[in-house]
Structure formats: structure tokens, C-alpha cells
Motif scaffolding. Structure first.
Motif, PDB file in Angstrom:
ATOM      1  N   LYS A  60     -26.636  46.802 -46.245  1.00  0.00           N
ATOM      2  CA  LYS A  60     -26.323  46.912 -47.618  1.00  0.00           C
ATOM      3  C   LYS A  60     -25.746  48.160 -47.999  1.00  0.00           C
ATOM      4  O   LYS A  60     -24.603  48.017 -48.796  1.00  0.00           O
ATOM      5  CB  LYS A  60     -27.806  47.290 -48.411  1.00  0.00           C
ATOM      6  N   ALA A  61     -25.740  49.178 -47.422  1.00  0.00           N
ATOM      7  CA  ALA A  61     -25.062  50.343 -47.438  1.00  0.00           C
ATOM      8  C   ALA A  61     -23.303  50.107 -47.180  1.00  0.00           C
ATOM      9  O   ALA A  61     -22.624  50.304 -47.955  1.00  0.00           O
ATOM     10  CB  ALA A  61     -25.384  51.641 -46.930  1.00  0.00           C
ATOM     11  N   ARG A  65     -21.735  47.978 -49.652  1.00  0.00           N
ATOM     12  CA  ARG A  65     -21.442  48.391 -51.001  1.00  0.00           C
ATOM     13  C   ARG A  65     -19.886  49.356 -50.848  1.00  0.00           C
ATOM     14  O   ARG A  65     -19.423  49.646 -51.722  1.00  0.00           O
ATOM     15  CB  ARG A  65     -22.190  49.514 -51.397  1.00  0.00           C
ATOM     16  N   ASP A  82     -33.687  55.018 -47.935  1.00  0.00           N
ATOM     17  CA  ASP A  82     -33.186  55.254 -49.243  1.00  0.00           C
ATOM     18  C   ASP A  82     -31.640  56.135 -49.507  1.00  0.00           C
ATOM     19  O   ASP A  82     -31.198  55.780 -50.372  1.00  0.00           O
ATOM     20  CB  ASP A  82     -34.369  55.747 -49.953  1.00  0.00           C
ATOM     21  N   GLU A 104     -28.001  54.416 -49.324  1.00  0.00           N
ATOM     22  CA  GLU A 104     -27.179  54.047 -50.730  1.00  0.00           C
ATOM     23  C   GLU A 104     -26.660  55.281 -51.201  1.00  0.00           C
ATOM     24  O   GLU A 104     -25.809  55.167 -52.059  1.00  0.00           O
ATOM     25  CB  GLU A 104     -28.189  53.223 -51.560  1.00  0.00           C
ATOM     26  N   LYS A 105     -27.045  56.560 -51.221  1.00  0.00           N
ATOM     27  CA  LYS A 105     -26.642  57.588 -51.653  1.00  0.00           C
ATOM     28  C   LYS A 105     -25.392  58.171 -50.963  1.00  0.00           C
ATOM     29  O   LYS A 105     -24.800  59.243 -51.356  1.00  0.00           O
ATOM     30  CB  LYS A 105     -27.625  58.661 -51.847  1.00  0.00           C
ATOM     31  N   ARG A 135     -31.108  47.920 -44.427  1.00  0.00           N
ATOM     32  CA  ARG A 135     -30.619  48.894 -45.424  1.00  0.00           C
ATOM     33  C   ARG A 135     -29.185  49.284 -45.017  1.00  0.00           C
ATOM     34  O   ARG A 135     -28.336  49.873 -46.092  1.00  0.00           O
ATOM     35  CB  ARG A 135     -31.573  50.095 -45.405  1.00  0.00           C
TER      36      ARG A 135
END
Length: 166
Positions: A97-98, A101, A58, A61-62, A94
Motif C-alpha cells: 500500500k505504501a 501511494r 502504520d 504510510e507516513k 502494508r
């Protein structure tokens, strides 16, 4: 640092629920802390291992740095072959996805590679999935749609440069 207080073994189910809730509230640090407390007294707790792995991913993404070593160590602790393969795909997805972005040309190529890696893991998981469990198939489709929707393509192989002999 102060000495950490130890969780009681009978509190593990409620703690796991709290960790899940924190993940859903987009608070991966809190979920991570709870899972570490659980694993300190029950090192083999598979739900805590998987929840910790997901809390770490998680953070992709941060923009937090999560090392491959951390995720690989957690993946190695997953006892079920299906789950280990499936969650390896989740980690790659994941990371993809990061990367996507970050929105740079090189990151788009890296994202494509990560999504394809995830799809390979999901195909392996699909082959050994428990009856009635199509999670790997659903994740594979998600990656395929992300690739298509974002028009991701593999990096072109570069032609070797040849210099004339004199």
C-alpha cells in the motif's frame, strides 16, 4: 537521555488498551513507546509484540523508514505459527500500500509484487487458521481487489539483448 521509568506489571492491560487507542488515533509513535515499555518488563507479551509490529507498519504510510530487520525480529517473536504467518502477510500488504501511494511506474510493479507476496502468506495462514477465523481470507480478498482496482500487473521479463558475433 533521562532514565526511563518502568511500568508496573499490573498496569499492562490498561497500557495495551492505550496503545491500541493511539494506533486508532493514527499516533503510531505513541503506541510504539507504550509497547516498548510493556516489553521491557514482559518480553514475551504477544499482544504487545503484535501491537508494536502493527504500530511500526502504520508508519509505512507516513514515510518513516522502518527496516526489514525490525519487522522480521518482531515476527520471529510471535509464538503462534498462524499469527506469525498472518502478520508476515500484513507487513507485505502494508508495504504494498505504501509503494502504491508513491505512484511511480516502478513502485506500481513493486506494489504488485508485495501484494502477491502478502496473498501467498495469507493462503498459508488460511490453511492452518483456527476454526471460524477467516481473517486471512478477508485480507487475501482485499489484496486481490487492490490489484484489480489499480490495474497492477507484474513487471515484464526483459528479453536478453543479443549482440551479433563478428
Amino acid at each position: 537521555m533521562s532514565e526511563l521509568k518502568q511500568l508496573h506489571k499490573e498496569a499492562i492491560p490498561a497500557a495495551l488498551e492505550k496503545a491500541e487507542r493511539y494506533r486508532l488515533l493514527n499516533e503510531p509513535g505513541e503506541a510504539e513507546s507504550i509497547c516498548l515499555d510493556i516489553l521491557k518488563i514482559d518480553a514475551e507479551n504477544q499482544k504487545a509484540v503484535i501491537t508494536l509490529l502493527l504500530a511500526l507498519t502504520d508508519r509505512f504510510e507516513k514515510g518513516y523508514a522502518v527496516s526489514d530487520t525490525q519487522t522480521k525480529e518482531l515476527l520471529s517473536r510471535i509464538k503462534s505459527e498462524y499469527d506469525r504467518i498472518y502478520y508476515t502477510g500484513i507487513v507485505a500488504e502494508r508495504r504494498g500500500k505504501a509503494k502504491l501511494r508513491q505512484n511511480t511506474p516502478d513502485c506500481r510493479f513493486q506494489a504488485y509484487d508485495l501484494f502477491r507476496e502478502a496473498m501467498n502468506w495469507f493462503e498459508k495462514a488460511e490453511a492452518i487458521r483456527p476454526p471460524g477465523n477467516d481473517d486471512a481470507l478477508l485480507r487475501w480478498n482485499t489484496c486481490a481487489r487492490i490489484i484489480e482496482r489499480n490495474r497492477l500487473v507484474p513487471r515484464e521479463e526483459e528479453e536478453p539483448v543479443e549482440f551479433p558475433l563478428e
